[in-house]
Design an enzyme around this catalytic site. Structure first.
Site, PDB file in Angstrom:
ATOM      1  NE  ARG A 231      75.504 -51.086 -37.257  1.00 36.02           N
ATOM      2  CZ  ARG A 231      74.948 -51.619 -36.100  1.00 36.02           C
ATOM      3  NH1 ARG A 231      76.075 -51.508 -35.201  1.00 36.02           N
ATOM      4  NH2 ARG A 231      73.811 -52.137 -35.943  1.00 36.02           N
ATOM      5  CD  GLU A 260      81.772 -55.611 -37.772  1.00 31.83           C
ATOM      6  OE1 GLU A 260      81.920 -54.312 -37.729  1.00 31.83           O
ATOM      7  OE2 GLU A 260      80.537 -55.987 -37.384  1.00 31.83           O
ATOM      8  CG  HIS A 279      79.584 -55.857 -34.326  1.00 27.23           C
ATOM      9  ND1 HIS A 279      79.030 -55.145 -35.399  1.00 27.23           N
ATOM     10  CD2 HIS A 279      78.771 -55.316 -33.398  1.00 27.23           C
ATOM     11  CE1 HIS A 279      78.007 -54.554 -35.254  1.00 27.23           C
ATOM     12  NE2 HIS A 279      77.571 -54.400 -33.980  1.00 27.23           N
TER      13      HIS A 279
HETATM   14  P1  NAP Z   1      69.997 -43.003 -30.636  1.00 27.07           P
HETATM   15  O1  NAP Z   1      69.449 -42.957 -29.244  1.00 27.07           O
HETATM   16  O2  NAP Z   1      69.111 -42.851 -31.722  1.00 27.07           O
HETATM   17  O3  NAP Z   1      71.247 -41.992 -30.527  1.00 27.07           O
HETATM   18  C1  NAP Z   1      71.656 -41.495 -31.695  1.00 27.07           C
HETATM   19  C2  NAP Z   1      72.249 -40.094 -31.311  1.00 27.07           C
HETATM   20  O4  NAP Z   1      73.036 -39.790 -32.762  1.00 27.07           O
HETATM   21  C3  NAP Z   1      71.227 -39.097 -31.273  1.00 27.07           C
HETATM   22  O5  NAP Z   1      71.586 -38.342 -30.101  1.00 27.07           O
HETATM   23  C4  NAP Z   1      71.229 -38.414 -32.631  1.00 27.07           C
HETATM   24  O6  NAP Z   1      70.949 -37.127 -32.068  1.00 27.07           O
HETATM   25  C5  NAP Z   1      72.959 -38.400 -32.859  1.00 27.07           C
HETATM   26  N1  NAP Z   1      72.845 -38.130 -34.297  1.00 27.07           N
HETATM   27  C6  NAP Z   1      72.191 -38.914 -35.259  1.00 27.07           C
HETATM   28  N2  NAP Z   1      72.440 -38.333 -36.642  1.00 27.07           N
HETATM   29  C7  NAP Z   1      73.750 -37.500 -36.286  1.00 27.07           C
HETATM   30  C8  NAP Z   1      74.772 -36.719 -37.026  1.00 27.07           C
HETATM   31  N3  NAP Z   1      74.497 -36.863 -38.464  1.00 27.07           N
HETATM   32  N4  NAP Z   1      75.389 -35.924 -36.623  1.00 27.07           N
HETATM   33  C9  NAP Z   1      75.706 -35.795 -35.086  1.00 27.07           C
HETATM   34  N5  NAP Z   1      74.872 -36.655 -34.280  1.00 27.07           N
HETATM   35  C10 NAP Z   1      73.867 -37.624 -34.802  1.00 27.07           C
HETATM   36  O7  NAP Z   1      70.519 -44.670 -30.795  1.00 27.07           O
HETATM   37  P2  NAP Z   1      71.577 -45.600 -29.750  1.00 27.07           P
HETATM   38  O8  NAP Z   1      70.423 -46.512 -29.325  1.00 27.07           O
HETATM   39  O9  NAP Z   1      72.162 -45.005 -29.075  1.00 27.07           O
HETATM   40  O10 NAP Z   1      72.247 -46.116 -30.825  1.00 27.07           O
HETATM   41  C11 NAP Z   1      73.481 -45.531 -31.813  1.00 27.07           C
HETATM   42  C12 NAP Z   1      73.800 -46.498 -32.740  1.00 27.07           C
HETATM   43  O11 NAP Z   1      74.787 -47.518 -32.142  1.00 27.07           O
HETATM   44  C13 NAP Z   1      73.019 -47.757 -33.315  1.00 27.07           C
HETATM   45  O12 NAP Z   1      72.261 -46.907 -34.386  1.00 27.07           O
HETATM   46  C14 NAP Z   1      73.836 -48.709 -33.824  1.00 27.07           C
HETATM   47  O13 NAP Z   1      74.522 -48.479 -35.078  1.00 27.07           O
HETATM   48  C15 NAP Z   1      75.136 -48.575 -32.918  1.00 27.07           C
HETATM   49  N6  NAP Z   1      75.149 -49.741 -32.016  1.00 27.07           N
HETATM   50  C16 NAP Z   1      76.266 -50.629 -31.907  1.00 27.07           C
HETATM   51  C17 NAP Z   1      76.260 -51.635 -31.308  1.00 27.07           C
HETATM   52  C18 NAP Z   1      77.593 -52.456 -31.158  1.00 27.07           C
HETATM   53  O14 NAP Z   1      77.485 -53.417 -30.953  1.00 27.07           O
HETATM   54  N7  NAP Z   1      78.616 -51.767 -31.375  1.00 27.07           N
HETATM   55  C19 NAP Z   1      75.400 -52.054 -30.200  1.00 27.07           C
HETATM   56  C20 NAP Z   1      73.998 -50.979 -30.221  1.00 27.07           C
HETATM   57  C21 NAP Z   1      73.970 -49.996 -30.902  1.00 27.07           C
HETATM   58  P3  NAP Z   1      70.349 -35.962 -32.977  1.00 27.07           P
HETATM   59  O15 NAP Z   1      69.205 -36.801 -33.870  1.00 27.07           O
HETATM   60  O16 NAP Z   1      70.178 -34.904 -32.472  1.00 27.07           O
HETATM   61  O17 NAP Z   1      71.432 -35.810 -34.327  1.00 27.07           O
END
Ligand code: NAP
Length: 314
Positions: A231, A260, A279
């Protein structure tokens, strides 16, 4: 059968509208500020509109909030939980598409693809020169994944195909991923110092907001490339702009920005060492179809007070 009354931000995509069919009456997002005396059954968030408790209090009777997408930083999930309203999202099915976009940006930024495309089309391109537009090597380089979750793991898989050394940082180690993806857990500091590519795949939270700023750019290699598919606000945009203007790092690839879109006169838009997509992370026909199906299924399940396919946890 009477239609469920659902407040949604629009314009909604055709697939979503077809799935709603004649079962949903869509009410405009302005109801969240104007309020409603008649009951509202649910809220459907499509394009990341902000939603908090104050707005929910104007919508009597909401049984469920269904989000089209996995990131829910625009919804105050705590406020929803306090009011006993479940929030649904669409994790898992968009990991591959989003990781593909992460790699698209990585490759484009490293090999100066967009800049090259502009040059190849321009009248200035009159002769091939082996000395122009040299980029950075991808294969064999080190990638540091910040947020080895569902999307991060898909990035690691792709990086393995490019013979990259894979570092990652999370708050918690993921030993299973380390074994299956040959990824190495490192501190955030080590990741910044050693990575040729820093890939951001964390959710936007109070902890991750601005997690890449002046200090972090100072720890990155002068040849490093930052890729943000998380994000926009995870990166301090002012710090990114001055870092790229002074060429303190090699470049950046951004699927997301803050705000954005960026204002049309934003200085980042004039730089040739940044590649920006509007995006597009999950924007494939196949993935968007699945996102529509899951988010609408979450909506219908919530309306029936059943467990959602995917409910966001606090
Ligand atoms: P996810 O499976 O929950 O993975 C997020 C990872 O981030 C987890 O491994 C978590 O591990 C880590 N994390 C969370 N807080 C952290 C911190 N403070 N420091 C370091 N690591 C941290 O989520 P996902 O499905 O992969 O999606 C991630 C994000 O991608 C979404 O929330 C969304 O905002 C973004 N996204 C963007 C698009 C786009 O179109 N560009 C599309 C889909 C998603 P720990 O809990 O162990 O820290």
């Amino acid at each position: 059968m009477s239609k469920a009354r659902v407040v949604a931000d629009g314009p909604l995509g055709q697939t979503v509208l077809e799935l709603f069919a004649d079962r949903i009456e869509v009410l405009p997002w302005s109801v969240t500020s104007e309020g409603s005396s008649a009951p509202i059954d649910a809220v459907y968030t499509y394009g990341h509109p902000h939603l908090n408790g104050e707005m929910l209090d104007r919508l009597p009777g909401v049984k469920v909030i269904s989000n089209y997408g996995v990131g829910v930083d625009h919804i105050d999930v705590g406020d929803a939980a306090e009011r006993g309203i479940p929030v649904g999202n669409t994790p898992g099915i968009l990991d591959g598409a989003t990781a593909d976009m992460g790699f698209t940006l990585l490759l484009a930024a490293a090999r100066r693809l967009v800049e090259g495309d502009r040059y190849a089309r321009s009248s200035e391109f009159t002769t091939y020169d082996p000395g122009y537009m040299l980029g950075r090597e991808v294969h064999g380089a080190t990638i540091g994944i910040v947020g080895m979750g569902r999307i991060g793991e898909q990035i690691a898989k792709r990086a393995r195909g490019f013979d990259m050394r894979v570092l990652y940082h999370n708050r918690n180690r993921k030993e299973a991923a380390e074994a299956s993806l040959a990824a190495t857990y490192v501190s955030f500091d080590q990741l910044l110092r050693e990575s040729d590519y820093v890939m951001l795949t964390v959710p936007l939270t109070n902890e991750t907001r601005g997690m890449i700023g002046v200090e972090e750019f100072g720890r990155m290699k002068p040849t490093a490339i930052l890729i943000n598919i998380a994000r926009g606000p995870v990166v301090d945009m002012d710090a990114l702009t001055t870092t790229l203007q002074s060429r303190q790092i090699y470049g950046a690839g951004l699927d997301v920005t803050d705000p954005e879109p960026l204002p049309r006169d934003h200085p980042l838009l004039t730089l040739d060492n940044v590649t920006i997509a509007p995006h597009l992370g999950s924007a494939t026909e196949q993935t968007r179809q699945k996102m529509a199906e899951i988010s609408v299924e979450n909506l219908f399940r919530g309306l029936r007070s059943e467990a959602l396919l995917h409910q966001v946890e606090l």
